[in-house]
Structure formats: C-alpha cells, structure tokens
Motif scaffolding. Structure first.
Motif, PDB file in Angstrom:
ATOM      1  N   ILE A 101      22.381  43.739 -10.529  1.00 43.90           N
ATOM      2  CA  ILE A 101      21.415  42.966 -11.298  1.00 43.90           C
ATOM      3  C   ILE A 101      20.064  42.715 -10.746  1.00 43.90           C
ATOM      4  O   ILE A 101      18.918  42.762 -11.340  1.00 43.90           O
ATOM      5  CB  ILE A 101      21.920  41.474 -11.658  1.00 43.90           C
ATOM      6  CG1 ILE A 101      23.231  42.098 -12.389  1.00 43.90           C
ATOM      7  CG2 ILE A 101      21.023  40.593 -12.400  1.00 43.90           C
ATOM      8  CD1 ILE A 101      24.240  40.545 -12.765  1.00 43.90           C
ATOM      9  N   ALA A 102      20.040  42.263  -9.362  1.00 45.56           N
ATOM     10  CA  ALA A 102      19.028  42.113  -8.488  1.00 45.56           C
ATOM     11  C   ALA A 102      18.033  43.269  -8.626  1.00 45.56           C
ATOM     12  O   ALA A 102      16.735  43.401  -8.692  1.00 45.56           O
ATOM     13  CB  ALA A 102      19.334  41.931  -7.186  1.00 45.56           C
ATOM     14  N   GLY A 103      18.831  44.569  -8.415  1.00 44.75           N
ATOM     15  CA  GLY A 103      17.882  46.055  -8.452  1.00 44.75           C
ATOM     16  C   GLY A 103      17.464  46.433  -9.689  1.00 44.75           C
ATOM     17  O   GLY A 103      16.219  46.693  -9.708  1.00 44.75           O
ATOM     18  N   ARG A 104      18.240  45.814 -10.676  1.00 38.67           N
ATOM     19  CA  ARG A 104      17.664  46.123 -12.116  1.00 38.67           C
ATOM     20  C   ARG A 104      16.185  45.235 -12.344  1.00 38.67           C
ATOM     21  O   ARG A 104      15.434  45.491 -12.803  1.00 38.67           O
ATOM     22  CB  ARG A 104      18.505  45.800 -13.234  1.00 38.67           C
ATOM     23  CG  ARG A 104      18.200  46.108 -14.544  1.00 38.67           C
ATOM     24  CD  ARG A 104      19.271  46.352 -15.499  1.00 38.67           C
ATOM     25  NE  ARG A 104      18.980  46.360 -16.933  1.00 38.67           N
ATOM     26  CZ  ARG A 104      18.759  47.778 -17.162  1.00 38.67           C
ATOM     27  NH1 ARG A 104      19.061  48.815 -16.646  1.00 38.67           N
ATOM     28  NH2 ARG A 104      18.232  48.117 -18.401  1.00 38.67           N
ATOM     29  N   ALA A 105      16.660  44.035 -11.772  1.00 40.56           N
ATOM     30  CA  ALA A 105      15.569  42.758 -12.100  1.00 40.56           C
ATOM     31  C   ALA A 105      14.501  43.198 -11.286  1.00 40.56           C
ATOM     32  O   ALA A 105      13.060  43.025 -11.628  1.00 40.56           O
ATOM     33  CB  ALA A 105      15.940  41.628 -11.783  1.00 40.56           C
ATOM     34  N   LEU A 106      14.396  43.974  -9.963  1.00 40.90           N
ATOM     35  CA  LEU A 106      13.318  44.177  -9.071  1.00 40.90           C
ATOM     36  C   LEU A 106      12.673  45.454  -9.359  1.00 40.90           C
ATOM     37  O   LEU A 106      11.842  46.118  -8.769  1.00 40.90           O
ATOM     38  CB  LEU A 106      13.743  44.223  -7.687  1.00 40.90           C
ATOM     39  CG  LEU A 106      14.266  42.601  -7.074  1.00 40.90           C
ATOM     40  CD1 LEU A 106      14.739  42.732  -5.901  1.00 40.90           C
ATOM     41  CD2 LEU A 106      12.860  41.703  -7.251  1.00 40.90           C
ATOM     42  N   ARG A 107      13.233  46.375 -10.448  1.00 42.95           N
ATOM     43  CA  ARG A 107      12.716  47.721 -10.576  1.00 42.95           C
ATOM     44  C   ARG A 107      11.320  47.774 -10.899  1.00 42.95           C
ATOM     45  O   ARG A 107      10.671  48.680 -10.489  1.00 42.95           O
ATOM     46  CB  ARG A 107      13.767  48.239 -11.662  1.00 42.95           C
ATOM     47  CG  ARG A 107      13.340  49.711 -11.620  1.00 42.95           C
ATOM     48  CD  ARG A 107      14.094  50.307 -12.895  1.00 42.95           C
ATOM     49  NE  ARG A 107      15.494  50.389 -12.524  1.00 42.95           N
ATOM     50  CZ  ARG A 107      16.616  50.537 -13.278  1.00 42.95           C
ATOM     51  NH1 ARG A 107      16.277  50.832 -14.715  1.00 42.95           N
ATOM     52  NH2 ARG A 107      17.851  50.340 -13.107  1.00 42.95           N
ATOM     53  N   PRO A 108      10.807  46.755 -11.699  1.00 46.16           N
ATOM     54  CA  PRO A 108       9.283  46.961 -12.082  1.00 46.16           C
ATOM     55  C   PRO A 108       8.346  46.674 -10.751  1.00 46.16           C
ATOM     56  O   PRO A 108       7.561  47.120 -10.518  1.00 46.16           O
ATOM     57  CB  PRO A 108       8.976  45.627 -13.043  1.00 46.16           C
ATOM     58  CG  PRO A 108      10.450  45.570 -13.785  1.00 46.16           C
ATOM     59  CD  PRO A 108      11.528  45.838 -12.675  1.00 46.16           C
ATOM     60  N   VAL A 109       8.918  45.978  -9.801  1.00 40.18           N
ATOM     61  CA  VAL A 109       8.376  45.478  -8.526  1.00 40.18           C
ATOM     62  C   VAL A 109       8.190  46.894  -7.724  1.00 40.18           C
ATOM     63  O   VAL A 109       7.296  47.233  -7.181  1.00 40.18           O
ATOM     64  CB  VAL A 109       8.976  44.362  -7.814  1.00 40.18           C
ATOM     65  CG1 VAL A 109       8.277  43.957  -6.388  1.00 40.18           C
ATOM     66  CG2 VAL A 109       8.940  42.996  -8.441  1.00 40.18           C
ATOM     67  N   HIS A 110       9.304  47.585  -7.717  1.00 43.16           N
ATOM     68  CA  HIS A 110       9.580  48.906  -6.944  1.00 43.16           C
ATOM     69  C   HIS A 110       8.597  49.988  -7.467  1.00 43.16           C
ATOM     70  O   HIS A 110       7.925  50.657  -6.706  1.00 43.16           O
ATOM     71  CB  HIS A 110      10.767  49.603  -7.046  1.00 43.16           C
ATOM     72  CG  HIS A 110      12.061  48.511  -6.272  1.00 43.16           C
ATOM     73  ND1 HIS A 110      11.608  48.514  -4.797  1.00 43.16           N
ATOM     74  CD2 HIS A 110      12.976  48.020  -6.243  1.00 43.16           C
ATOM     75  CE1 HIS A 110      12.648  47.634  -4.091  1.00 43.16           C
ATOM     76  NE2 HIS A 110      13.248  47.589  -5.215  1.00 43.16           N
ATOM     77  N   ASP A 111       8.455  49.796  -8.876  1.00 38.90           N
ATOM     78  CA  ASP A 111       7.502  50.719  -9.381  1.00 38.90           C
ATOM     79  C   ASP A 111       6.038  50.410  -9.146  1.00 38.90           C
ATOM     80  O   ASP A 111       5.192  51.567  -8.889  1.00 38.90           O
ATOM     81  CB  ASP A 111       7.609  50.661 -10.926  1.00 38.90           C
ATOM     82  CG  ASP A 111       8.996  51.191 -11.571  1.00 38.90           C
ATOM     83  OD1 ASP A 111       9.628  51.919 -10.694  1.00 38.90           O
ATOM     84  OD2 ASP A 111       9.266  50.881 -12.732  1.00 38.90           O
ATOM     85  N   ILE A 112       5.784  49.122  -9.188  1.00 36.62           N
ATOM     86  CA  ILE A 112       4.222  48.672  -8.612  1.00 36.62           C
ATOM     87  C   ILE A 112       4.203  49.151  -7.370  1.00 36.62           C
ATOM     88  O   ILE A 112       2.895  49.667  -6.991  1.00 36.62           O
ATOM     89  CB  ILE A 112       4.153  47.387  -8.792  1.00 36.62           C
ATOM     90  CG1 ILE A 112       4.273  46.702 -10.432  1.00 36.62           C
ATOM     91  CG2 ILE A 112       2.885  46.628  -8.143  1.00 36.62           C
ATOM     92  CD1 ILE A 112       4.373  45.363 -10.490  1.00 36.62           C
ATOM     93  N   THR A 113       5.127  48.869  -6.376  1.00 34.91           N
ATOM     94  CA  THR A 113       4.746  49.334  -4.853  1.00 34.91           C
ATOM     95  C   THR A 113       4.522  50.843  -4.821  1.00 34.91           C
ATOM     96  O   THR A 113       3.764  51.405  -4.107  1.00 34.91           O
ATOM     97  CB  THR A 113       5.827  49.141  -4.114  1.00 34.91           C
ATOM     98  OG1 THR A 113       6.137  47.310  -4.277  1.00 34.91           O
ATOM     99  CG2 THR A 113       5.807  49.080  -2.756  1.00 34.91           C
TER     100      THR A 113
END
Length: 389
Positions: A115-127
């Motif tokens: 769930i944390a990985g799915r929630a943070l996926r947009p942050v990884h895309d931004i990075t």
C-alpha cells in the motif's frame, strides 16, 4: 542508517497493527480469565450442592470424622484439577493468540509495504522525471492519473512548473539568437567603416592611429560578445548530441592557432589520438580554442603548449609559463577573472575563456580539473563522456 519513506510507513503500519493486536489480546485474556471459575470456591460449592459425591453406605465401621476427611480430600483433588484446567486454558489462549497475532502482523507488514508503494508511486514518478530533466528534455511530464488528492495536486503543480520552465528556456533561446545577430551586425559595420578609413590614402597619421585603436576595441568587443553568447548557450544545455571526433577538432584549432604561437614564440605540441565524444561540435571547438589560446597567451618566449586527446581523459592541455598557486586556480574559472587581476588586461583577453570551458564541459556531462603545471603554467584536464565512433 537512513530508511526510505516506504520503509518507515511500513514500520508505522505494522507497529500500529501490532499495538492494537496486543491491546485486543490483553482485553480478551482478562475477559476469559474473569469468566473462568475460581478453583477453591467452585469445589466447595459443588460439594455443598452435591453431598452424594462423598457419600458412603452407612456402616458402623465408618466414623463421622472419616466422612469429613473424605470430603476434604475430594475438595482438594477437585481444586487441583480445576487449577490445572484454568492454567492450561489461559496458556493455550495466550499461545494461540500470540501465534495468530504474529502471523497477522507479518501480513499487515506485507500489505503495508504494498500500500505504501502504491501511495508513493506518484512521488517516484516526480523524482524520476526531475532526474531526467535537462535543457534538451523539458518536454517530459508526469501526467499522473488518479483521484483528486494531494499527490495528484503535487504532480499537476510539478507539470505546471515544467511548462513555465520550458517557456522560459524557449524565450532564452530566442533571445540568444536575436542578441547574436543584433550585437554582431553593428560591430561588423563598425569594423568595415574603420577598415575603409585605414585604407584611405589621404588619411592623416592621427586618423590612422585613432582608427587602429577603434579596430582593436571592436575586435575586443566581438570577442567579449562571442564569449558571452557561448557561455549563455552552454549554460542552457545542449539541444542535441552528435558524435564528434575531438582529435580532429583539436587539429583544426591547433592549425588556426599556429600563427599566434609563432608570433609569441610558443611551440605547439599535438599528441592527438582518436577520441569521439557525444556533444555539440561548435561548443567543443570553442572549448578547445579557449584552452589553446589561453595556454599560448599566458606563456613565455621559448615555451610550449601540449594538447593530448584520447587518453584516460578526453583532453589534456599543458603549458609552460608563470607559476600559478593552487589556491588561485578556482578563481580563474569565474567570469572576468584572470591570473593576477579580476578584469581584462592588455593582452586582448576578456576573462571568459576558462568560464566558457567549464560551462561547455558541464553542458556535455563532463568536468574540468586544473592544477599547477610541472614547468609552470597549468595542466588542465577535461573529462567528457566518450561515444562510439
């Protein structure tokens, strides 16, 4: 030890679930313990309500105190049995609940990680998008698709910022192109007029002297404008990359600088081995020209300049000349800074040579290192990413 946000969120999820499970287990344990009967009281009650448990056939051989002794033994046996049952039930409850809690905590940790990985996926895309950004790739966008939450708002804000940056870079490119034309044209006209005045046979010596000074001043202004435009062009990054034979570019630059070396009595020593880099041929030629001309100008009669390509580093330029302290070298790469002075001097330089060299190298993903030369002067090493020929 540095933990990622995803790891920290997983630990928080798992820790909160484990804490809630422990509280639930404690409550369950207290409820079950309160519902299990007390061994001593339960035994006494059962014996009082059921006297037949210890009853024996009436015989004159059994005295009354024997019946009381039998009742006490029965009560003690029942108490021991109930105590063992109570302890066994509570231990079984703790053991099975603990195992279930550990398994549930492990599952909660695994689901928390997902769930944390799915929630943070947009942050990884931004990075990832931010790491790939460059002057030649400002068209990249995140284009996050999802619910209208805080992460969606962050991604859209980042995309809007990239739109503004792309517009600013386009404006800068147009400005540099227009400035290159608008600044060079009047200087070219001025130089032509001065040359015409010098070619006039009727020109007086004072007019010739003034025209010569104006011609030198115009040439100096042209070099300054060329240096500033090259610096601006390299600072905004590369619009594209092509394979460039650095050794061939160095050969052309050395051929064009031969007259200057002969005039200043400085020998040029080429050591050119094949070397191909990916970049802009015009900017790389400007880098080499600045390095070679600086090495010739800041030299001494009878000195030499060595230009090497294709070694461990893409380019190495070494020259003789006045000694330079290591502490003074970083300042030489600043605009309008030169050895011994911060402004331009009489040898025709404008103090932008090494600034342009550093900017061009950074635009190509490389770096420049300078150190005092073994025979005075400087040893300047330019590292550039190589490319297949």
């Amino acid at each position: 030890m540095r933990l990622s946000v995803r790891t920290r969120l997983t630990v928080i999820y798992g820790g909160l679930f484990l804490l809630a499970g422990l509280v639930l287990l404690l409550i369950n344990y207290l409820l079950v313990e309160s519902r299990l009967p007390d061994a001593t009281g339960f035994a006494s009650t059962q014996l009082e309500q059921n006297p037949a448990i210890t009853a024996q056939p009436a015989t004159p051989a059994v005295p009354s105190d024997g019946i009381a002794l039998r009742r006490a033994e029965a009560a003690e046996a029942m108490t021991i049995s109930l105590t063992e049952y109570r302890a066994s039930a509570l231990n079984t409850l703790l053991l099975q609940s603990g195992v279930a809690l550990v398994v549930a905590a492990a599952l909660a940790g695994g689901f928390g990680w997902l769930i944390a990985g799915r929630a943070l996926r947009p942050v990884h895309d931004i990075t990832t998008t931010a790491r790939r950004l460059g002057a030649e790739s400002l068209d990249r966008r995140i284009d996050h698709e999802g619910p209208q939450d805080e992460l969606k708002e962050l991604a859209d804000t980042f995309d809007g910022m990239l739109d503004r940056l792309a517009s600013a870079f386009d404006s800068q490119q147009r400005f540099v192109a227009n400035a290159s034309h608008e600044l060079r044209t009047p200087l070219a006209v001025q130089r032509t007029l001065v040359e015409v005045a010098l070619a006039d046979p009727a020109a007086t010596p004072e007019l010739r002297r003034l025209a010569t000074q104006l011609l030198h001043t115009g040439e100096r202004s042209e070099r300054l404008i060329d240096g500033l435009l090259a610096l601006a062009r390299s600072d905004r990054g590369l619009a594209g990359r092509v394979p460039v034979r650095l050794d061939e570019v160095a050969g052309r630059v050395l051929a064009g600088t031969g007259d200057l070396g002969t005039e200043l009595e400085v020998a040029l020593r080429p050591r050119l081995r094949p070397c191909t880099v990916a970049g802009d041929a015009v900017l790389l030629e400007r880098l080499l020209e600045n390095l070679v001309r600086n090495a010739v100008h800041y030299n001494e009669p009878g000195g030499w300049v060595t230009v090497e390509t294709g070694g461990e580093d893409a380019l190495v330029v070494t020259n003789t000349g006045p000694e330079v302290a290591a502490a003074e070298i970083p300042a030489l790469f600043e605009p309008f800074r030169r050895h011994g002075t911060e402004r331009t001097t009489a040898n025709g330089g404008v103090g932008l040579g090494l600034s342009v060299v550093r900017s061009v190298a950074h635009a190509h993903g490389g770096e420049v290192r300078a150190e005092p030369g073994p025979h005075g002067g400087l040893r300047i090493t330019v590292h550039l990413p190589t490319s297949p020929a």
